[in-house]
Design a protein around this motif. Structure first.
Motif, PDB file in Angstrom:
ATOM      1  N   VAL A  35     -28.957 -14.198   4.890  1.00 37.10           N
ATOM      2  CA  VAL A  35     -28.619 -14.047   3.484  1.00 37.10           C
ATOM      3  C   VAL A  35     -28.423 -15.445   2.902  1.00 37.10           C
ATOM      4  CG1 VAL A  35     -26.939 -13.146   1.844  1.00 37.10           C
ATOM      5  CG2 VAL A  35     -27.570 -11.786   3.840  1.00 37.10           C
ATOM      6  N   ARG A  36     -29.122 -15.710   1.801  1.00 34.99           N
ATOM      7  CA  ARG A  36     -29.063 -17.031   1.176  1.00 34.99           C
ATOM      8  C   ARG A  36     -28.624 -16.917  -0.276  1.00 34.99           C
ATOM      9  NH1 ARG A  36     -30.587 -21.113   4.952  1.00 34.99           N
ATOM     10  NH2 ARG A  36     -30.557 -19.876   6.852  1.00 34.99           N
ATOM     11  N   PHE A  37     -27.863 -17.899  -0.707  1.00 41.23           N
ATOM     12  CA  PHE A  37     -27.354 -17.967  -2.073  1.00 41.23           C
ATOM     13  C   PHE A  37     -27.793 -19.294  -2.672  1.00 41.23           C
ATOM     14  CE2 PHE A  37     -23.511 -18.972  -4.822  1.00 41.23           C
ATOM     15  CZ  PHE A  37     -23.869 -18.121  -5.853  1.00 41.23           C
ATOM     16  N   ARG A  38     -28.542 -19.199  -3.760  1.00 41.00           N
ATOM     17  CA  ARG A  38     -29.056 -20.399  -4.449  1.00 41.00           C
ATOM     18  C   ARG A  38     -29.852 -21.296  -3.512  1.00 41.00           C
ATOM     19  NH1 ARG A  38     -23.582 -21.562  -7.932  1.00 41.00           N
ATOM     20  NH2 ARG A  38     -23.818 -19.787  -9.322  1.00 41.00           N
ATOM     21  N   ASP A  39     -30.661 -20.673  -2.667  1.00 38.73           N
ATOM     22  CA  ASP A  39     -31.502 -21.385  -1.705  1.00 38.73           C
ATOM     23  C   ASP A  39     -32.864 -20.691  -1.719  1.00 38.73           C
ATOM     24  OD1 ASP A  39     -32.546 -22.838   0.397  1.00 38.73           O
ATOM     25  OD2 ASP A  39     -31.218 -21.988   1.920  1.00 38.73           O
ATOM     26  N   THR A 105     -26.212 -12.897  -7.308  1.00 37.70           N
ATOM     27  CA  THR A 105     -27.443 -12.453  -6.665  1.00 37.70           C
ATOM     28  C   THR A 105     -27.700 -13.311  -5.439  1.00 37.70           C
ATOM     29  OG1 THR A 105     -28.367 -11.722  -8.765  1.00 37.70           O
ATOM     30  CG2 THR A 105     -29.925 -12.119  -6.970  1.00 37.70           C
ATOM     31  N   ILE A 106     -27.996 -12.637  -4.343  1.00 37.69           N
ATOM     32  CA  ILE A 106     -28.315 -13.318  -3.085  1.00 37.69           C
ATOM     33  C   ILE A 106     -29.733 -12.896  -2.683  1.00 37.69           C
ATOM     34  CG2 ILE A 106     -25.970 -13.637  -2.241  1.00 37.69           C
ATOM     35  CD1 ILE A 106     -28.050 -10.774  -0.956  1.00 37.69           C
ATOM     36  N   ALA A 107     -30.296 -13.609  -1.742  1.00 38.10           N
ATOM     37  CA  ALA A 107     -31.613 -13.255  -1.202  1.00 38.10           C
ATOM     38  C   ALA A 107     -31.451 -12.882   0.258  1.00 38.10           C
ATOM     39  CB  ALA A 107     -32.567 -14.426  -1.333  1.00 38.10           C
ATOM     40  N   ILE A 108     -31.970 -11.704   0.610  1.00 43.09           N
ATOM     41  CA  ILE A 108     -32.017 -11.308   2.011  1.00 43.09           C
ATOM     42  C   ILE A 108     -33.392 -11.728   2.514  1.00 43.09           C
ATOM     43  CG2 ILE A 108     -31.906  -9.434   3.693  1.00 43.09           C
ATOM     44  CD1 ILE A 108     -30.242  -7.883   1.617  1.00 43.09           C
ATOM     45  N   VAL A 109     -33.409 -12.691   3.415  1.00 46.18           N
ATOM     46  CA  VAL A 109     -34.649 -13.259   3.929  1.00 46.18           C
ATOM     47  C   VAL A 109     -34.942 -12.608   5.278  1.00 46.18           C
ATOM     48  CG1 VAL A 109     -35.807 -15.376   4.625  1.00 46.18           C
ATOM     49  CG2 VAL A 109     -34.129 -15.431   2.739  1.00 46.18           C
TER      50      VAL A 109
END
Length: 115
Positions: A35-39, A105-109
């Motif tokens: 999980v990434r935040f602002r990446d 908002t986060i990104a699940i990579v």
């Protein structure tokens, strides 16, 4: 807001940095997301770099990137990321990103090791 990015994947190899605690779980296939935040991350080739005294880099592929808010994370998201449940994942995210909020908002990579 549970949309999966559908952009074309990048041909350039990107780098994802990981805390060394995650190396064994990634190698064993127990951790298949991060999980990434602002990446910003895109699908395509990736070097998974574990920040040890001598960095360890594993070749991989980002297969999918899904956007959610922190509050939308589930226990299944947590387990794919190598955690027992969403509470443990939230605790770890707050450690890595102290100012993150439930509405961020986060990104699940989603990734796999290259063969």
């Amino acid at each position: 807001m549970d949309d999966t990015t559908s952009r074309q994947h990048s041909t350039a190899t990107q780098t994802l940095y990981f805390h060394p605690d995650y190396l064994d779980a990634v190698r064993a296939g127990q951790k298949t997301t991060t999980v990434r935040f602002r990446d910003p991350v895109e699908t395509g080739p990736v070097n998974l770099v574990f920040e040890l005294d001598d960095d360890v880099a594993l070749p991989g592929v980002v297969t999918q990137v899904t956007a959610k808010t922190m509050a939308q994370l589930s226990d299944s998201d947590a387990r794919a990321d190598g955690f027992r449940d969403v509470a443990e994942l939230h605790d770890r995210l707050r450690l890595h990103y102290p100012h993150i909020t439930p509405t961020d908002t986060i990104a699940i990579v989603h990734f796999r090791l290259a063969k």
